[in-house]
Design an enzyme around this catalytic site. Sequence first.
Site, PDB file in Angstrom:
ATOM      1  N   HIS A  99       2.715  -5.725 -19.921  1.00 44.67           N
ATOM      2  CA  HIS A  99       3.358  -4.697 -19.082  1.00 44.67           C
ATOM      3  C   HIS A  99       3.021  -3.283 -19.602  1.00 44.67           C
ATOM      4  CE1 HIS A  99       7.039  -3.962 -16.271  1.00 44.67           C
ATOM      5  NE2 HIS A  99       6.216  -2.922 -16.234  1.00 44.67           N
ATOM      6  N   VAL A 100       1.726  -2.974 -19.564  1.00 44.25           N
ATOM      7  CA  VAL A 100       1.273  -1.689 -20.134  1.00 44.25           C
ATOM      8  C   VAL A 100       0.691  -0.732 -19.090  1.00 44.25           C
ATOM      9  CG1 VAL A 100       0.805  -2.593 -22.450  1.00 44.25           C
ATOM     10  CG2 VAL A 100      -1.018  -2.683 -20.716  1.00 44.25           C
ATOM     11  N   GLU A 130      10.000 -11.437 -18.687  1.00 45.55           N
ATOM     12  CA  GLU A 130       9.402 -10.673 -19.798  1.00 45.55           C
ATOM     13  C   GLU A 130      10.367 -10.548 -20.974  1.00 45.55           C
ATOM     14  OE1 GLU A 130       8.081  -6.958 -18.102  1.00 45.55           O
ATOM     15  OE2 GLU A 130       6.704  -7.978 -16.732  1.00 45.55           O
ATOM     16  N   ILE A 148       1.320   3.715  -5.421  1.00 49.86           N
ATOM     17  CA  ILE A 148       0.358   3.183  -6.394  1.00 49.86           C
ATOM     18  C   ILE A 148      -0.738   2.402  -5.669  1.00 49.86           C
ATOM     19  CG2 ILE A 148       0.083   1.683  -8.397  1.00 49.86           C
ATOM     20  CD1 ILE A 148       3.035   2.344  -9.112  1.00 49.86           C
ATOM     21  N   ARG A 170       5.619  -6.708 -10.047  1.00 49.83           N
ATOM     22  CA  ARG A 170       6.664  -7.382 -10.823  1.00 49.83           C
ATOM     23  C   ARG A 170       6.346  -8.880 -10.860  1.00 49.83           C
ATOM     24  NH1 ARG A 170       7.823  -3.214 -12.730  1.00 49.83           N
ATOM     25  NH2 ARG A 170       9.731  -2.009 -12.558  1.00 49.83           N
ATOM     26  N   LEU A 205       0.854  -1.199   0.000  1.00 50.56           N
ATOM     27  CA  LEU A 205       0.000   0.000   0.000  1.00 50.56           C
ATOM     28  C   LEU A 205       0.891   1.250   0.000  1.00 50.56           C
ATOM     29  CD1 LEU A 205      -3.069   0.673   0.039  1.00 50.56           C
ATOM     30  CD2 LEU A 205      -2.856   0.998   2.512  1.00 50.56           C
ATOM     31  N   GLY A 206       1.671   1.390  -1.091  1.00 50.47           N
ATOM     32  CA  GLY A 206       2.534   2.561  -1.243  1.00 50.47           C
ATOM     33  C   GLY A 206       1.826   3.583  -2.119  1.00 50.47           C
TER      34      GLY A 206
HETATM   35  P1  NAP Z   1       6.183   2.414  -3.131  1.00 47.24           P
HETATM   36  O1  NAP Z   1       5.453   3.698  -2.958  1.00 47.24           O
HETATM   37  O2  NAP Z   1       7.581   2.305  -2.667  1.00 47.24           O
HETATM   38  O3  NAP Z   1       5.296   1.274  -2.441  1.00 47.24           O
HETATM   39  C1  NAP Z   1       5.763  -0.015  -2.203  1.00 47.24           C
HETATM   40  C2  NAP Z   1       4.859  -0.668  -1.178  1.00 47.24           C
HETATM   41  O4  NAP Z   1       5.246  -2.020  -1.037  1.00 47.24           O
HETATM   42  C3  NAP Z   1       4.932  -0.022   0.201  1.00 47.24           C
HETATM   43  O5  NAP Z   1       3.649   0.015   0.752  1.00 47.24           O
HETATM   44  C4  NAP Z   1       5.830  -0.968   0.989  1.00 47.24           C
HETATM   45  O6  NAP Z   1       5.486  -0.912   2.369  1.00 47.24           O
HETATM   46  C5  NAP Z   1       5.436  -2.309   0.353  1.00 47.24           C
HETATM   47  N1  NAP Z   1       6.472  -3.313   0.482  1.00 47.24           N
HETATM   48  C6  NAP Z   1       7.758  -3.240   0.078  1.00 47.24           C
HETATM   49  N2  NAP Z   1       8.412  -4.374   0.386  1.00 47.24           N
HETATM   50  C7  NAP Z   1       7.515  -5.179   0.982  1.00 47.24           C
HETATM   51  C8  NAP Z   1       7.584  -6.481   1.558  1.00 47.24           C
HETATM   52  N3  NAP Z   1       8.716  -7.172   1.548  1.00 47.24           N
HETATM   53  N4  NAP Z   1       6.467  -7.009   2.103  1.00 47.24           N
HETATM   54  C9  NAP Z   1       5.318  -6.298   2.130  1.00 47.24           C
HETATM   55  N5  NAP Z   1       5.179  -5.058   1.595  1.00 47.24           N
HETATM   56  C10 NAP Z   1       6.270  -4.508   1.045  1.00 47.24           C
HETATM   57  O7  NAP Z   1       6.209   1.987  -4.660  1.00 47.24           O
HETATM   58  P2  NAP Z   1       5.154   2.338  -5.808  1.00 47.24           P
HETATM   59  O8  NAP Z   1       5.510   3.622  -6.455  1.00 47.24           O
HETATM   60  O9  NAP Z   1       3.764   2.141  -5.292  1.00 47.24           O
HETATM   61  O10 NAP Z   1       5.513   1.154  -6.868  1.00 47.24           O
HETATM   62  C11 NAP Z   1       5.464  -0.183  -6.480  1.00 47.24           C
HETATM   63  C12 NAP Z   1       6.034  -1.099  -7.550  1.00 47.24           C
HETATM   64  O11 NAP Z   1       5.117  -1.234  -8.618  1.00 47.24           O
HETATM   65  C13 NAP Z   1       7.317  -0.611  -8.245  1.00 47.24           C
HETATM   66  O12 NAP Z   1       8.457  -0.884  -7.480  1.00 47.24           O
HETATM   67  C14 NAP Z   1       7.292  -1.377  -9.551  1.00 47.24           C
HETATM   68  O13 NAP Z   1       7.989  -2.585  -9.406  1.00 47.24           O
HETATM   69  C15 NAP Z   1       5.810  -1.670  -9.775  1.00 47.24           C
HETATM   70  N6  NAP Z   1       5.270  -0.942 -10.941  1.00 47.24           N
HETATM   71  C16 NAP Z   1       4.788  -1.625 -12.010  1.00 47.24           C
HETATM   72  C17 NAP Z   1       4.284  -0.931 -13.091  1.00 47.24           C
HETATM   73  C18 NAP Z   1       3.752  -1.626 -14.292  1.00 47.24           C
HETATM   74  O14 NAP Z   1       3.887  -1.092 -15.378  1.00 47.24           O
HETATM   75  N7  NAP Z   1       3.133  -2.793 -14.160  1.00 47.24           N
HETATM   76  C19 NAP Z   1       4.260   0.453 -13.093  1.00 47.24           C
HETATM   77  C20 NAP Z   1       4.750   1.113 -12.000  1.00 47.24           C
HETATM   78  C21 NAP Z   1       5.252   0.403 -10.906  1.00 47.24           C
HETATM   79  P3  NAP Z   1       6.549  -1.286   3.524  1.00 47.24           P
HETATM   80  O15 NAP Z   1       7.818  -0.579   3.159  1.00 47.24           O
HETATM   81  O16 NAP Z   1       5.910  -0.810   4.799  1.00 47.24           O
HETATM   82  O17 NAP Z   1       6.653  -2.757   3.485  1.00 47.24           O
HETATM   83  C1  8YV Z   2       7.435   0.930 -17.032  1.00 46.32           C
HETATM   84  C2  8YV Z   2       7.285   0.166 -14.592  1.00 46.32           C
HETATM   85  O1  8YV Z   2       6.822   0.071 -17.920  1.00 46.32           O
HETATM   86  O2  8YV Z   2       7.665   2.240 -13.566  1.00 46.32           O
HETATM   87  C3  8YV Z   2       7.819   1.021 -13.510  1.00 46.32           C
HETATM   88  O3  8YV Z   2       8.383   0.447 -12.542  1.00 46.32           O
HETATM   89  O4  8YV Z   2       7.314  -1.017 -14.515  1.00 46.32           O
HETATM   90  C4  8YV Z   2       6.663   0.782 -15.777  1.00 46.32           C
HETATM   91  O5  8YV Z   2       6.112   2.025 -15.517  1.00 46.32           O
HETATM   92  C5  8YV Z   2       8.870   0.645 -17.108  1.00 46.32           C
HETATM   93  O6  8YV Z   2       9.616   1.109 -16.051  1.00 46.32           O
HETATM   94  C6  8YV Z   2       9.400   1.261 -18.389  1.00 46.32           C
HETATM   95  O7  8YV Z   2      10.555   0.683 -18.750  1.00 46.32           O
END
Ligand code: NAP
Ligand code: 8YV
Length: 329
Positions: free
Chosen positions: A279-280, A261, A155, A232, A152-153
């Site tokens: 991954h969109v 991927e 996003i 991820r 719950l960060g």
């Molecule tokens: P963030 O603000 O750092 O949030 C991460 C959350 O995960 C925090 O609530 C953190 O809380 C929790 N967390 C971290 N490690 C954990 C663990 N071991 N066990 C339980 N909870 C844990 O990050 P964000 O900006 O929301 O982004 C999160 C992730 O989404 C990115 O790192 C990226 O990999 C992924 N993402 C994917 C896409 C896509 O295109 N599909 C796009 C953007 C991001 P605690 O620190 O309290 O544990």
């Molecule tokens: C992007 C993502 O697809 O921000 C991330 O962590 O996974 C996505 O927003 C990727 O980083 C672009 O390469």
Amino acid sequence: MVAKTRLLVPGTIRDRVLDRLKDAFDVVRIERADPALLARSEAASISGVAVSGGLGAAMIEHLPSLEIIASFGVGYDGVDVAAAAARGIAVTNTPDVLNDEVADTTIGLLLNTVRRLPQAEAWLREGRWVREGAFPLTPLSLRGRKAGIYGLGRIGMAIAERLKGFGVGIAYHTRRPREDVPFAYYPSLAELAEAVDILIAIVPKTAETHRTIDAHILRALGPNGVLINVGRGWTVDEGALAETLGDGVIAAAGLDVFYDEPNVPQALLDLPNVSLLPHVASASVATRDAMADLVADNLFAWFERGAALTPVPETPFVRKAGNDLESLR
Ligand code: NAP
Ligand code: 8YV
């Protein structure tokens, strides 16, 4: 004439990053982040890197004057942050500017998975509505469900805000409970999975999150359970997921991210109860432009004013005159 600061851009990156940098910096391009592609003499002149994807320890080591790595994306698992931190090199990512886009996509993926909307559209396009009549009712619905958010960060919160509007219950698991939310906290992923019937994963790729969604967690989610992963692929045991989906241990899954991927396991592709996206989640022009701007803005902020805008927590460094770096800690 004063020489421009030299930046390295290995591999491909959004053109907007290059357009923003090209006048102020001397930008060196190489095909991929491979030390063999950059002569030592040239490597010595590089002060900053802009990268989308990976930058490993060997490449970092190859750049003796490196001060900052501006990474495209909020997840920075492709960059060897420990190697950078050990040398006092700042690493930046692109947080916040993609929260809404990723959260919107998560809700879309959830609806696609539960209400089978891609299959319903295919039914229409294939002429089956005309030939066979109405698309079958979906066994699953969002009505009466409880969603558990794993992470719950930034996003995760944007996803929770949207879920409120759907009238589903909301609970979460993180390592530390948040004090600013009304949602039920579960101190372990297993307890969260037991308590909900939708599990949404949006945690970073770290040693601690590796394949944490395994057969045990999926069994706890139960036969009405729906898994959505937008964090991820690293976090999910894809073999266990395919098996549990096939055996009815859980009902359905929606995935935007995969372990290797762009390769998606055939076992997942063969299943009717999984919705798959390449991954969109952040992939709109507007959001990718905002991410590109933040990559460039971090480099400008570092070289013009001495501090990056969005350094990752592991590298809270500032720049002082004469390439002398200092930790803010
Ligand atoms: P963030 O603000 O750092 O949030 C991460 C959350 O995960 C925090 O609530 C953190 O809380 C929790 N967390 C971290 N490690 C954990 C663990 N071991 N066990 C339980 N909870 C844990 O990050 P964000 O900006 O929301 O982004 C999160 C992730 O989404 C990115 O790192 C990226 O990999 C992924 N993402 C994917 C896409 C896509 O295109 N599909 C796009 C953007 C991001 P605690 O620190 O309290 O544990
Ligand atoms: C992007 C993502 O697809 O921000 C991330 O962590 O996974 C996505 O927003 C990727 O980083 C672009 O390469």
